[in-house]
Design a protein around this motif. Structure first.
Motif, PDB file in Angstrom:
ATOM      1  N   LYS A   1      44.325  18.527  56.797  1.00  0.00           N
ATOM      2  CA  LYS A   1      43.914  17.241  55.345  1.00  0.00           C
ATOM      3  C   LYS A   1      42.527  16.540  55.633  1.00  0.00           C
ATOM      4  CE  LYS A   1      44.939  12.888  53.686  1.00  0.00           C
ATOM      5  NZ  LYS A   1      45.678  11.003  53.987  1.00  0.00           N
TER       6      LYS A   1
ATOM      7  N   SER B   1      50.025  14.154  50.462  1.00  0.00           N
ATOM      8  CA  SER B   1      50.955  15.705  51.000  1.00  0.00           C
ATOM      9  C   SER B   1      51.077  16.555  49.836  1.00  0.00           C
ATOM     10  CB  SER B   1      51.792  15.684  51.848  1.00  0.00           C
ATOM     11  OG  SER B   1      50.958  14.956  53.216  1.00  0.00           O
ATOM     12  N   ASP B   2      51.604  15.918  48.379  1.00  0.00           N
ATOM     13  CA  ASP B   2      51.847  16.502  47.501  1.00  0.00           C
ATOM     14  C   ASP B   2      50.895  16.427  46.182  1.00  0.00           C
ATOM     15  OD1 ASP B   2      54.805  17.507  47.897  1.00  0.00           O
ATOM     16  OD2 ASP B   2      55.548  15.847  48.816  1.00  0.00           O
ATOM     17  N   ASP B   3      49.858  15.570  46.770  1.00  0.00           N
ATOM     18  CA  ASP B   3      48.269  15.677  45.114  1.00  0.00           C
ATOM     19  C   ASP B   3      48.172  17.525  45.093  1.00  0.00           C
ATOM     20  OD1 ASP B   3      49.129  12.912  44.915  1.00  0.00           O
ATOM     21  OD2 ASP B   3      47.080  12.707  46.273  1.00  0.00           O
ATOM     22  N   ASP B   4      47.741  16.949  43.601  1.00  0.00           N
ATOM     23  CA  ASP B   4      47.939  18.203  43.640  1.00  0.00           C
ATOM     24  C   ASP B   4      45.783  18.669  43.444  1.00  0.00           C
ATOM     25  OD1 ASP B   4      46.820  21.085  41.893  1.00  0.00           O
ATOM     26  OD2 ASP B   4      48.183  20.927  40.163  1.00  0.00           O
TER      27      ASP B   4
ATOM     28  N   GLN C   1      48.283  25.169  45.995  1.00  0.00           N
ATOM     29  CA  GLN C   1      47.932  23.381  45.723  1.00  0.00           C
ATOM     30  C   GLN C   1      47.871  22.190  45.668  1.00  0.00           C
ATOM     31  OE1 GLN C   1      50.898  24.036  41.904  1.00  0.00           O
ATOM     32  NE2 GLN C   1      49.409  22.805  40.135  1.00  0.00           N
ATOM     33  N   THR C   2      49.107  22.371  46.868  1.00  0.00           N
ATOM     34  CA  THR C   2      48.882  20.667  47.722  1.00  0.00           C
ATOM     35  C   THR C   2      49.163  21.161  49.718  1.00  0.00           C
ATOM     36  OG1 THR C   2      51.654  21.299  47.885  1.00  0.00           O
ATOM     37  CG2 THR C   2      50.908  20.150  45.888  1.00  0.00           C
TER      38      THR C   2
END
Length: 77
Positions: free
Chosen positions: A6, A24-27, A64-65
């Motif tokens: 990150k 953690s799941d943002d595109d 993607q994430t």
């Protein structure tokens, strides 16, 4: 692993106004991750975690994430 990836993404690859709100799941692709950024990210992942990530697996499902990137790296550890 999560925090290392990150930090690299938010400091080196994708410029976000508020990195702390990045989930953690943002595109990542929608956030601006481009082909050059993908190559830099893969080089970072391979060097940092001692893995080889196959070129034929460089696809949105794996990058993607943040969560997908972690899963991809863990499959090759």
């Amino acid at each position: 692993m999560h925090d290392q990836i990150k930090t690299f993404i938010t400091q080196e690859i994708v410029q976000l106004e508020n990195p702390d709100s990045f989930s953690s799941d943002d595109d990542l692709l929608a956030a601006g991750l481009d082909s050059m950024g993908i190559m830099r990210l893969i080089m970072f992942l391979e060097k940092t975690f001692g893995v080889t990530l196959p070129d034929n697996e460089i696809e949105p499902d794996n990058i993607q994430t943040l969560n997908r990137i972690i899963q991809w790296v863990e499959r090759h550890r």
